[in-house]
Design a protein around this motif. Structure first.
Motif, PDB file in Angstrom:
ATOM      1  N   SER A 263      50.121  23.076  44.158  1.00  0.00           N
ATOM      2  CA  SER A 263      50.329  21.836  44.904  1.00  0.00           C
ATOM      3  C   SER A 263      50.351  22.084  46.411  1.00  0.00           C
ATOM      4  N   ALA A 264      50.801  23.284  46.806  1.00  0.00           N
ATOM      5  CA  ALA A 264      50.969  23.588  48.231  1.00  0.00           C
ATOM      6  C   ALA A 264      49.690  24.083  48.901  1.00  0.00           C
ATOM      7  N   THR A 265      48.636  24.346  48.109  1.00  0.00           N
ATOM      8  CA  THR A 265      47.389  24.875  48.671  1.00  0.00           C
ATOM      9  C   THR A 265      46.275  23.835  48.623  1.00  0.00           C
ATOM     10  N   ALA A 266      45.260  24.052  49.432  1.00  0.00           N
ATOM     11  CA  ALA A 266      44.110  23.140  49.463  1.00  0.00           C
ATOM     12  C   ALA A 266      43.133  23.506  48.346  1.00  0.00           C
ATOM     13  N   ARG A 267      42.583  22.507  47.687  1.00  0.00           N
ATOM     14  CA  ARG A 267      41.634  22.731  46.596  1.00  0.00           C
ATOM     15  C   ARG A 267      40.289  23.218  47.155  1.00  0.00           C
ATOM     16  N   ILE A 268      39.770  24.270  46.542  1.00  0.00           N
ATOM     17  CA  ILE A 268      38.447  24.790  46.880  1.00  0.00           C
ATOM     18  C   ILE A 268      37.705  25.079  45.580  1.00  0.00           C
ATOM     19  N   THR A 269      36.418  25.350  45.685  1.00  0.00           N
ATOM     20  CA  THR A 269      35.614  25.688  44.515  1.00  0.00           C
ATOM     21  C   THR A 269      35.490  27.208  44.406  1.00  0.00           C
ATOM     22  N   LYS A 270      34.977  27.651  43.278  1.00  0.00           N
ATOM     23  CA  LYS A 270      34.746  29.081  43.079  1.00  0.00           C
ATOM     24  C   LYS A 270      33.776  29.621  44.124  1.00  0.00           C
ATOM     25  N   ALA A 271      32.766  28.835  44.468  1.00  0.00           N
ATOM     26  CA  ALA A 271      31.768  29.269  45.445  1.00  0.00           C
ATOM     27  C   ALA A 271      32.362  29.428  46.845  1.00  0.00           C
ATOM     28  N   GLN A 272      33.488  28.759  47.104  1.00  0.00           N
ATOM     29  CA  GLN A 272      34.125  28.827  48.422  1.00  0.00           C
ATOM     30  C   GLN A 272      35.170  29.928  48.536  1.00  0.00           C
ATOM     31  N   LEU A 273      35.395  30.648  47.458  1.00  0.00           N
ATOM     32  CA  LEU A 273      36.458  31.664  47.462  1.00  0.00           C
ATOM     33  C   LEU A 273      36.267  32.697  48.565  1.00  0.00           C
ATOM     34  N   LYS A 274      37.389  32.999  49.248  1.00  0.00           N
ATOM     35  CA  LYS A 274      37.432  34.066  50.238  1.00  0.00           C
ATOM     36  C   LYS A 274      38.662  34.923  49.970  1.00  0.00           C
ATOM     37  N   PRO A 275      38.655  36.178  50.400  1.00  0.00           N
ATOM     38  CA  PRO A 275      39.848  37.015  50.229  1.00  0.00           C
ATOM     39  C   PRO A 275      41.094  36.319  50.794  1.00  0.00           C
ATOM     40  N   GLY A 276      42.165  36.380  50.029  1.00  0.00           N
ATOM     41  CA  GLY A 276      43.408  35.719  50.417  1.00  0.00           C
ATOM     42  C   GLY A 276      43.640  34.415  49.688  1.00  0.00           C
ATOM     43  N   ASP A 277      42.565  33.832  49.106  1.00  0.00           N
ATOM     44  CA  ASP A 277      42.727  32.612  48.329  1.00  0.00           C
ATOM     45  C   ASP A 277      43.453  32.919  47.021  1.00  0.00           C
ATOM     46  N   LEU A 278      43.960  31.882  46.382  1.00  0.00           N
ATOM     47  CA  LEU A 278      44.681  32.037  45.121  1.00  0.00           C
ATOM     48  C   LEU A 278      43.812  31.560  43.957  1.00  0.00           C
ATOM     49  N   VAL A 279      43.887  32.300  42.864  1.00  0.00           N
ATOM     50  CA  VAL A 279      43.176  31.929  41.642  1.00  0.00           C
ATOM     51  C   VAL A 279      44.227  31.643  40.571  1.00  0.00           C
ATOM     52  N   PHE A 280      44.144  30.454  39.980  1.00  0.00           N
ATOM     53  CA  PHE A 280      45.145  30.008  39.010  1.00  0.00           C
ATOM     54  C   PHE A 280      44.575  30.053  37.595  1.00  0.00           C
ATOM     55  N   GLY A 288      46.869  34.713  40.743  1.00  0.00           N
ATOM     56  CA  GLY A 288      46.548  36.003  41.339  1.00  0.00           C
ATOM     57  C   GLY A 288      45.967  35.803  42.730  1.00  0.00           C
ATOM     58  N   LEU A 289      45.933  36.879  43.508  1.00  0.00           N
ATOM     59  CA  LEU A 289      45.396  36.822  44.870  1.00  0.00           C
ATOM     60  C   LEU A 289      43.970  37.355  44.873  1.00  0.00           C
ATOM     61  N   TYR A 290      43.035  36.523  45.303  1.00  0.00           N
ATOM     62  CA  TYR A 290      41.639  36.950  45.368  1.00  0.00           C
ATOM     63  C   TYR A 290      41.460  37.932  46.527  1.00  0.00           C
ATOM     64  N   VAL A 291      40.808  39.082  46.235  1.00  0.00           N
ATOM     65  CA  VAL A 291      40.637  40.112  47.269  1.00  0.00           C
ATOM     66  C   VAL A 291      39.170  40.388  47.576  1.00  0.00           C
ATOM     67  N   GLY A 292      38.263  39.559  47.021  1.00  0.00           N
ATOM     68  CA  GLY A 292      36.834  39.723  47.282  1.00  0.00           C
ATOM     69  C   GLY A 292      36.131  40.471  46.168  1.00  0.00           C
ATOM     70  N   GLY A 293      34.801  40.342  46.131  1.00  0.00           N
ATOM     71  CA  GLY A 293      34.009  41.054  45.131  1.00  0.00           C
ATOM     72  C   GLY A 293      34.289  40.661  43.702  1.00  0.00           C
ATOM     73  N   GLY A 294      34.744  39.427  43.498  1.00  0.00           N
ATOM     74  CA  GLY A 294      35.045  38.970  42.141  1.00  0.00           C
ATOM     75  C   GLY A 294      36.309  39.566  41.559  1.00  0.00           C
ATOM     76  N   MET A 295      37.195  40.100  42.408  1.00  0.00           N
ATOM     77  CA  MET A 295      38.404  40.776  41.940  1.00  0.00           C
ATOM     78  C   MET A 295      39.660  40.050  42.448  1.00  0.00           C
ATOM     79  N   ILE A 296      40.724  40.170  41.648  1.00  0.00           N
ATOM     80  CA  ILE A 296      42.044  39.685  42.063  1.00  0.00           C
ATOM     81  C   ILE A 296      43.029  40.844  41.974  1.00  0.00           C
ATOM     82  N   ILE A 297      44.150  40.698  42.633  1.00  0.00           N
ATOM     83  CA  ILE A 297      45.304  41.572  42.412  1.00  0.00           C
ATOM     84  C   ILE A 297      46.418  40.666  41.919  1.00  0.00           C
TER      85      ILE A 297
END
Length: 323
Positions: A263-280, A288-297
């Motif tokens: 709720s606290a984050t802005a909605r984006i698409t998979k194509a817009q993902l950048k490192p630091g974005d959140l994946v639910f 998880g935290l997106y870190v680039g290259g199709g990977m999360i931590i």
């Protein structure tokens, strides 16, 4: 013909399996396969994470209730101040009446030239009405206060009961997972787990606050830090605890709950993902935290380390960008 030692081990596994309760109990006449055990562990771990996120949400609700209670107490102060002024004025008039007789209050207020009598009488009437208004306001405020305080008490009691229930469910699921893991270890040995220091590798060079959040997540994975129920570091995290801690290091505040972070984050698409974005994931049961290259931590499982892995390890529910 199976080796005698293999037969004994299978028998022991089957016996142990029968001891597990309810849905955890495998087939009565055969030892569960390793994949079956892994699937059961996965199911129970997901239940535990759901409880963790419910606990995190409840903790936010409890904090809000405490803030509402504090605000309610503060709201009574202005009415109390008005009551003190009104009471003091009433006491003054009453004391003057006692000393000077029935006309004392009028004399005390009117005194002076006769031609100002009407104005002074009007002034006395205004004081009397104002005093009564303040007394009425205080009475109404205290009645409202009592009603709101009673409602908050009901909420607090309900939250305490929910907290107790979640803790009981957590303990049961943790015990079930422990049994399943013991069963798997006895049958197939300990699973190999990538938990060595530096396992996530070197963090990518990313500018800005997103880079700080990504660096933090890499540091947690490289320790390695481990999953911890309701924790937000520095050595143990649950999923939303890791993402909130990573972004806190970058100067941004995120609530410690996956659904609240959505709720606290802005909605984006998979194509817009950048490192630091959140994946639910899992209907907001995991993040998880997106870190680039199709990977999360992420911090994903009780007893397991924070790790870097494919963002497609589960089907994503949605994506969020920290504002």
């Amino acid at each position: 013909m199976p080796h005698p030692r293999t037969r004994l081990r299978s028998l022991a596994v089957a016996t142990m399996a029968l001891a597990l309760l309810g849905s955890l109990a495998p087939a009565a006449h055969a030892a569960p396969s390793e994949s079956e055990l892994n699937k059961q562990i996965e199911t129970e771990s997901n239940k535990l994470e759901d409880i963790t996120e419910s606990f995190n949400k409840l903790r936010l609700d409890i904090a809000k209730t405490a803030a509402d209670q504090k605000k309610l107490q503060a709201s009574l102060a202005p009415a109390k101040a008005q009551l003190l002024v009104a009471s003091a004025q009433v006491d003054t008039i009453a004391a003057t009446t006692y000393k000077q007789g029935r006309v004392g209050p009028v004399s005390a207020v009117l005194g002076g030239e006769r031609d100002s009598l009407i104005d002074r009488m009007s002034y006395l009437d205004q004081i009397t009405r104002a005093n009564q208004r303040d007394i009425n306001t205080f009475t109404e405020t205290t009645e409202t206060f009592a009603d709101r305080q009673a409602a908050l008490k009901v909420t607090q009691d309900k939250q305490a009961a929910q907290l107790k229930e979640l803790e009981a469910r957590k303990k049961k699921i943790e015990a079930d997972i422990k049994k399943l893991r013991a069963l798997r270890t006895q049958a197939y040995g300990s699973p190999t787990e990538s938990a060595s220091s530096g396992a996530a590798g070197k963090a990518p060079s990313i500018s800005g606050s997103a880079g700080v959040a990504v660096d933090y997540a890499y540091a947690a994975a490289n320790k390695p830090a481990y999953y911890g129920y309701g924790d937000s570091g520095p050595n143990t995290y649950d999923c939303s605890g890791l993402t909130s801690a990573a972004w806190k290091a970058a100067g941004k505040s995120l609530p410690h709950n996956a659904a609240a972070q959505y709720s606290a984050t802005a909605r984006i698409t998979k194509a817009q993902l950048k490192p630091g974005d959140l994946v639910f994931y899992r209907s907001l049961g995991h993040v998880g935290l997106y870190v680039g290259g199709g990977m999360i931590i992420d911090a994903s499982r009780e007893g397991e380390p924070v790790k870097k892995r494919s963002m497609n390890v589960m089907t994503p529910y949605g994506y969020g960008r920290v504002k």
